[in-house]
Design a protein around this motif. Structure first.
Motif, mmCIF file in Angstrom:
data_model
loop_
_atom_site.group_PDB
_atom_site.id
_atom_site.type_symbol
_atom_site.label_atom_id
_atom_site.label_comp_id
_atom_site.label_asym_id
_atom_site.label_seq_id
_atom_site.Cartn_x
_atom_site.Cartn_y
_atom_site.Cartn_z
ATOM 1 N N PHE A 19 0.706 -1.275 -0.101
ATOM 2 C CA PHE A 19 -0.017 0.085 -0.014
ATOM 3 C C PHE A 19 0.738 1.482 0.055
ATOM 4 O O PHE A 19 0.210 2.304 0.049
ATOM 5 N N GLU A 46 -8.483 -5.829 -0.198
ATOM 6 C CA GLU A 46 -7.412 -5.393 -0.322
ATOM 7 C C GLU A 46 -6.692 -5.931 -1.954
ATOM 8 O O GLU A 46 -6.038 -5.371 -2.557
ATOM 9 N N SER A 48 -8.587 -5.513 -4.587
ATOM 10 C CA SER A 48 -9.191 -4.509 -5.442
ATOM 11 C C SER A 48 -7.701 -3.317 -5.608
ATOM 12 O O SER A 48 -7.473 -3.014 -6.905
ATOM 13 N N PHE A 49 -7.074 -3.460 -4.575
ATOM 14 C CA PHE A 49 -5.728 -2.435 -4.732
ATOM 15 C C PHE A 49 -4.687 -3.088 -5.618
ATOM 16 O O PHE A 49 -4.080 -2.565 -6.304
ATOM 17 N N SER A 52 -5.233 -2.807 -9.090
ATOM 18 C CA SER A 52 -4.924 -1.749 -9.660
ATOM 19 C C SER A 52 -3.543 -1.538 -9.755
ATOM 20 O O SER A 52 -2.874 -0.875 -10.775
ATOM 21 N N TYR A 178 -10.886 1.696 -12.579
ATOM 22 C CA TYR A 178 -11.215 2.698 -11.535
ATOM 23 C C TYR A 178 -12.895 2.957 -11.167
ATOM 24 O O TYR A 178 -13.246 3.014 -10.206
ATOM 25 N N CYS A 181 -14.183 -0.050 -9.135
ATOM 26 C CA CYS A 181 -13.706 -0.109 -7.942
ATOM 27 C C CYS A 181 -14.604 1.191 -7.191
ATOM 28 O O CYS A 181 -14.812 0.969 -5.713
ATOM 29 N N MET A 263 -5.839 4.115 -4.104
ATOM 30 C CA MET A 263 -5.768 2.799 -5.081
ATOM 31 C C MET A 263 -5.454 3.269 -6.500
ATOM 32 O O MET A 263 -4.767 2.538 -7.095
#
Length: 500
Positions: A19, A46, A48-49, A52, A178, A181, A263
């Motif tokens: 992160f 997490e 989803s991050f 990306s 994006y 998300c 993100m």
């Protein structure tokens, strides 16, 4: 200066690297991939991050995602696009979606499934039942639905395999992703999860990065628009806890907006210069120093992410955690934590032998006993095909630990076994290189030959698989009970003189 007792006592985990990655623009592609590989497991939010982040890397390959029930999902990437989602889910089968959208009748689908020459989409196209544009829309809808199913309260084991190219039919761009998300953030992320997630960075500065092509569109989103002066405040470089206090009346919306910007790489976290830097070991010590019994066991379980009943594995994982973070902490904190670890072990287990061996301290003998017990447990899981459990334990507790013999062999066993039984998309050359790099002692083991046999089978070389399996059995009869190819089991037993 903030007193030690007033600082955050949230222990950091490998997720912090993930992160904070956008804050390090100088990181090489190799370094970024190592950060992904270092993740032991990851939860659905997490994930989803992570997706990306992979999109931002412009790399090509496959993200293999394994659930705790050993369900395997694959997300394919090609140069900054998502190109395919492989998910065993009946609700999102292509034919099911065609019928649901009213594009084909159930009887037409049955006819398409009976023939085997064409993909059902191509079949309907040839029959002029659907158009190419309609097929493309269904492919796209299938990808979106399958991605959405991953973003949930679930835990996954992940690994990323490079590839030269991936099939490219329909693609999801970064901007498309994006948008998806943002919708998930609005509807799926809970305030409790977000509060826990951001506790790690409460004393960090929130730094705004200009230059992102999506900034203008991002700040048009309702979550961001509804927060008073949000863009102006987020650009000031304030500490996260200051911003949290500023938006305390809309905390849920604030954390969702922050996660969205985090993100896509618009905001990053930096250590605040007006807060004394606290080492990870000091943080952990402050968290554990007053705990005893079940409270201590629970805290160590959360730190190591090991089940609370696996005392030996928790102990090993905790020692590894101490060892990995010694450089940025004083020797005192390391010594304090080692003492806590030994006290914990003494409280939790009456089965560990503490007899002093010749030339060894009780602690050294204890560590060896625990290591061997843990390896025996992991080997049993590998033989039974429980690769998810074994792989997770190895990455958490043993990776990089030189104390336990054949460490890398067991890790390769778990990875090759996953690929062989679950159909993961992997880079076989990487496996071959890892085997070649093993020590001479490791290469002399039965386990090494067994892994070689599995890799040969993965490559389709059945004769090579049989050869290495026979060597493994000769070195350790235990493997006779775990044949990789049932059809050659009788032949092998006969050649070894084990049949009546």
């Amino acid at each position: 200066m903030v007193a030690a007792a007033e600082r955050s006592t949230t222990a950091l985990t490998p997720r912090q690297d993930l992160f904070e990655i956008f804050a390090h623009s100088d990181f090489s592609l190799k370094k970024k991939k190592k950060i992904i590989d270092a993740l032991d497991d990851i939860d659905g939010f997490e994930l989803s991050f992570l997706i990306s982040f992979i999109l931002s890397m412009d790399i090509t390959g496959h993200l293999n995602i394994i659930s705790k029930t050993n369900e395997v999902i694959g997300v394919s990437f090609s140069h900054g696009f998502i190109t395919h989602i492989d998910l065993p889910d009946r609700q999102t089968y292509f034919g099911t979606l065609l019928v649901e959208q009213g594009l084909v009748q159930a009887k037409d689908l049955e006819a398409a499934l009976r023939q085997t020459e064409l993909h059902i989409g191509q079949y309907f196209l040839k029959q002029k039942i659907v158009t190419q544009q309609q097929l493309d829309l269904i492919f796209r809808k299938q990808m979106e639905l399958r991605l959405a199913k991953l973003i949930c309260d679930n835990t996954y084991n992940i690994n990323f395999a490079d590839a030269a190219e991936t099939p490219l039919f329909i693609k999801i761009t970064r901007k498309d992703y994006y948008e998806m998300c943002y919708e998930w953030l609005e509807t799926r992320f809970s305030e409790q999860w977000l509060i826990k997630h951001y506790a790690t960075w409460e004393n960090y500065l929130v730094i705004f990065l200009d230059g992102h092509t999506y900034i203008t569109e991002a700040f048009k989103k309702k979550l961001l628009v509804d927060l008073p002066d949000f863009e102006r405040e987020i650009r000031k470089g304030l500490r996260l806890n200051h911003l949290t206090e500023l938006y305390h009346s809309k905390q849920n919306e604030f954390f969702k907006a922050l996660f969205f910007l985090n993100m896509i790489g618009v905001v990053v976290f930096h250590q605040s210069p007006d807060v004394e830097k606290i080492s990870k070991l000091e943080t952990i010590y402050l968290q554990l120093k007053d705990l005893k019994g079940k409270e201590l066991a629970k805290a160590i379980s959360e730190l190591t992410r090991m089940p609370a009943h696996q005392t030996e594995s928790m102990y090993l994982a905790f020692l590894k955690l101490i060892s990995e973070n010694t450089d940025d902490a004083s020797q005192d904190y390391k010594n304090h934590l080692v003492k806590i670890a030994i006290d914990f072990l003494g409280q939790q287990s009456n089965e560990i032998t503490t007899t002093k061996a010749v030339g060894q301290t009780p602690r050294a003998q204890m560590e060896i006993n625990i290591s061997q017990n843990a390896i025996n447990i992991i080997q049993n899981e590998l033989l039974r095909g429980k690769y998810f459990e074994a792989f997770g334990q190895l990455k958490k507790a043993f990776l990089g630990n030189d104390m336990t013999p054949s460490m890398k062999v067991y890790l390769l066993w778990a990875k090759v076994g996953h690929a062989l039984t679950a159909g993961l998309k992997v880079n076989l050359t990487n496996f071959e290189n890892e085997l070649a790099d093993l020590s001479a002692d490791d290469k002399a083991t039965a386990e090494f030959e067994y892994v070689q046999s599995m890799l040969c089978k993965l490559k389709g070389n059945l004769s090579g698989s049989q050869k290495h399996y026979e060597i493994a059995v000769k070195k350790k009869a235990l493997f006779l009970n775990y044949p990789l190819n049932k059809s050659i089991w009788t032949k092998i037993k006969s050649s070894l003189g084990l049949m009546s």
